[in-house]
Enzyme design. Sequence first.
Site, PDB file in Angstrom:
ATOM      1  CG  ASN A  14      14.554  13.241  20.609  1.00 51.99           C
ATOM      2  OD1 ASN A  14      15.531  13.929  20.356  1.00 51.99           O
ATOM      3  ND2 ASN A  14      14.651  11.940  20.809  1.00 51.99           N
ATOM      4  CG  ASN A 108      12.540   7.123  13.930  1.00 52.65           C
ATOM      5  OD1 ASN A 108      12.032   7.431  15.000  1.00 52.65           O
ATOM      6  ND2 ASN A 108      13.446   6.159  13.844  1.00 52.65           N
ATOM      7  CG  HIS A 110      17.951   4.587  15.026  1.00 60.19           C
ATOM      8  ND1 HIS A 110      17.127   3.707  15.679  1.00 60.19           N
ATOM      9  CD2 HIS A 110      19.174   4.010  14.969  1.00 60.19           C
ATOM     10  CE1 HIS A 110      17.823   2.632  16.010  1.00 60.19           C
ATOM     11  NE2 HIS A 110      19.070   2.785  15.577  1.00 60.19           N
TER      12      HIS A 110
END
Length: 197
Positions: A14, A108, A110
């Site tokens: 990422n 974040n 997920h």
Amino acid sequence: MLKIAVLVSGGGTNLQAIIDAIDSGKITNAEIVKVISNTAKAYALERAKNHGIATAVVRKKDWPNNCRWEKALAEEIENSGADLVVLAGFLCVLSADFTSRFPDRIINVHPSLIPSFCGEGFYGLKVHEAALAKGVKVTGATVHFVNEQVDGGAIIAQKAVRVLPGDTPDVLQKRVMEQAEWVILPQAIDDIANNRL
């Protein structure tokens, strides 16, 4: 210019997606000022070094308790001058004391469509194992703000990914990363950097 600190624990795929999006102009008005890992062996640190990005390692085991570790982590972020903290495969749960230091400044990614397969204990392959065990036909990824509740902050973006017959957790994980995580995380950062969010 939005200054970003990226927190990582593993391979850094990422992180690489963010770096590539900045290099290609998909993310504008932003730069990564620091990559911080909770483990010295994270390949993400090599990815950062290869792009001339400053790195730091703040390991839990080097501190007497979680409170002191989070304080050291927060100081690394603050000293970097970062405006935004991006959790990109950071496999640590952060306390309410920590998240309250950076209100609406931590995001974040997920690997599921929250509220499915999220919360304490759902990370990495465990998410995809749970999705396959449940027999869902669609999964995906979510980018959200981080607050005191694990995976409980406001949702910024979601992208669905089909579950295919014969999928294993590894195969599904790769598809979710390629088709969802690597798309919506850079998009969310660009939206924040350009005041569209």
